[in-house]
Scaffold this motif. Structure first.
Motif, PDB file in Angstrom:
ATOM      1  N   GLU A  45       0.838  -1.195   0.000  1.00  0.00           N
ATOM      2  CA  GLU A  45       0.000   0.000   0.000  1.00  0.00           C
ATOM      3  C   GLU A  45       0.873   1.245   0.000  1.00  0.00           C
ATOM      4  O   GLU A  45       1.698   1.427   0.895  1.00  0.00           O
ATOM      5  CB  GLU A  45      -0.910  -0.012   1.216  1.00  0.00           C
ATOM      6  N   SER A  48      -2.852   6.044   1.537  1.00  0.00           N
ATOM      7  CA  SER A  48      -4.196   5.773   2.052  1.00  0.00           C
ATOM      8  C   SER A  48      -4.776   7.022   2.678  1.00  0.00           C
ATOM      9  O   SER A  48      -4.056   7.854   3.255  1.00  0.00           O
ATOM     10  CB  SER A  48      -4.172   4.637   3.082  1.00  0.00           C
ATOM     11  N   SER A 314      -7.332   3.777  -1.046  1.00  0.00           N
ATOM     12  CA  SER A 314      -5.908   3.447  -0.967  1.00  0.00           C
ATOM     13  C   SER A 314      -5.368   3.028  -2.324  1.00  0.00           C
ATOM     14  O   SER A 314      -6.091   2.511  -3.182  1.00  0.00           O
ATOM     15  CB  SER A 314      -5.668   2.327   0.056  1.00  0.00           C
TER      16      SER A 314
END
Length: 322
Positions: A45, A48, A314
């Motif tokens: 990721e 976010s 995200s």
């Protein structure tokens, strides 16, 4: 020893109030516009943003006080690779939080608090299956009125990851963070486990845990547990606000673009400790959930448990997903 569900971590849209200093806005823009990578949650990721909406109630002799809490969080980190095979790299990034309480609630004096926590770290592959990462995070948590150097607290994390096989990675995390109540020691055990093509379990217990079921290539659903333990200095009478929450909930998420996912979560807050203390009220220390030493009772009455709702966006890189 007193037990709490306490750990780290994470404003309203009235989200970004106009009083927020220009320096905070500049940091926010820098972080928000920078592509990044953050590890350890079943996917990679890079960026976010989440928004929590929490209906709240305080029972008082004069009648119930109902209000809402809104928490905006933004996080990102950038890898700076140090060798061609990308086995060693620096991590630079940070997190921003704006926490706002709307309505009239004289029994609970907090109106809004903020957090800025830049992060710098170093990660290296010690072997083909073992990664070691160290992170340092200075944190400024307060209502940002009359900010002092003593508002800056430091945290450090050491994380080891061992890849057992293609479907299972184990993690161990040791950390330390200075809170306004005193020292906090972090002990976490994590995993990324792909059970099959449909089910995946990942998280760092007891901070977070997710069990995800793939309905199809673009849609997932499942269970999520999130925990937050944060403290913020309040300028009024030099007190501090402690926020501890344990939120088990159900989520649904969908990839709106190949690497961009939107997730909605409905949770019931099992523990919602929103407590105000005098600055001299200290604990001997915390180890995750356990508090050592006795503090005075909080100044404010209890904020009751209840539902919470979260929406998040995200940027992800999912192994195996095109």
């Amino acid at each position: 020893m007193k037990s709490y569900q306490k750990f780290k971590q994470h404003g309203s849209v009235s989200l970004m109030p106009s009083r927020l200093p220009c320096t905070i806005i500049a940091i926010y823009l820098l972080l928000a516009l920078t592509p990044a990578i953050s590890f350890g949650q079943g996917y990679v990721e890079g960026f976010s943003i989440t928004y929590d909406h929490m209906p709240m109630k305080v029972e008082t002799p004069g009648g119930d006080q109902k209000f809402t809490g809104n928490n905006l969080k933004i996080g990102t980190s950038v890898p700076i690779f140090l060798n061609p095979n990308k086995s060693r790299y620096l991590l630079v990034g940070g997190n921003l939080e704006a926490f706002n309480f709307s309505g009239t609630h004289p029994a609970f004096e907090v109106k809004r608090v903020y957090s800025i926590s830049p992060t710098i770290g170093y990660s290296t592959m010690m072997s083909p299956t073992f990664n070691l990462t160290a992170l340092l995070t200075p944190i400024i948590n307060s209502d940002y009125k009359n900010v002092k150097s003593s508002d800056i607290k430091f945290g450090a994390i050491l994380r080891g990851s061992w890849k057992a096989n293609e479907n299972l990675t184990w993690r161990a995390i040791l950390g330390y963070r200075r809170q306004f109540y005193g020292p906090q020691y972090v002990l976490l055990v994590g995993m990324d486990w792909k059970l099959n093509n449909k089910w995946q379990i990942f998280g760092d217990v007891p901070h977070n845990l997710t069990a995800s079921y793939a309905i199809n290539d673009k849609t997932n659903t499942g269970f999520n547990l999130s925990v937050q333990n944060s403290t913020y200095r309040l300028n009024n009478l030099d007190r501090y606000f402690e926020y501890n929450t344990v939120n088990p909930g159900l989520f649904a998420e969908r990839y709106i673009f190949p690497k961009w996912a939107v997730r909605a979560t409905a949770a019931y807050t099992l523990i919602r400790n929103m407590e105000i203390y005098n600055k001299t009220d200290k604990a001997k220390g915390f180890i995750d959930f356990a508090e050592f030493g006795d503090r005075n009772e909080p100044i404010n009455p209890e904020v009751l448990k209840g539902l919470s709702f979260k929406i998040g966006l995200s940027y992800r890189i999912v192994p195996g997903k095109k």
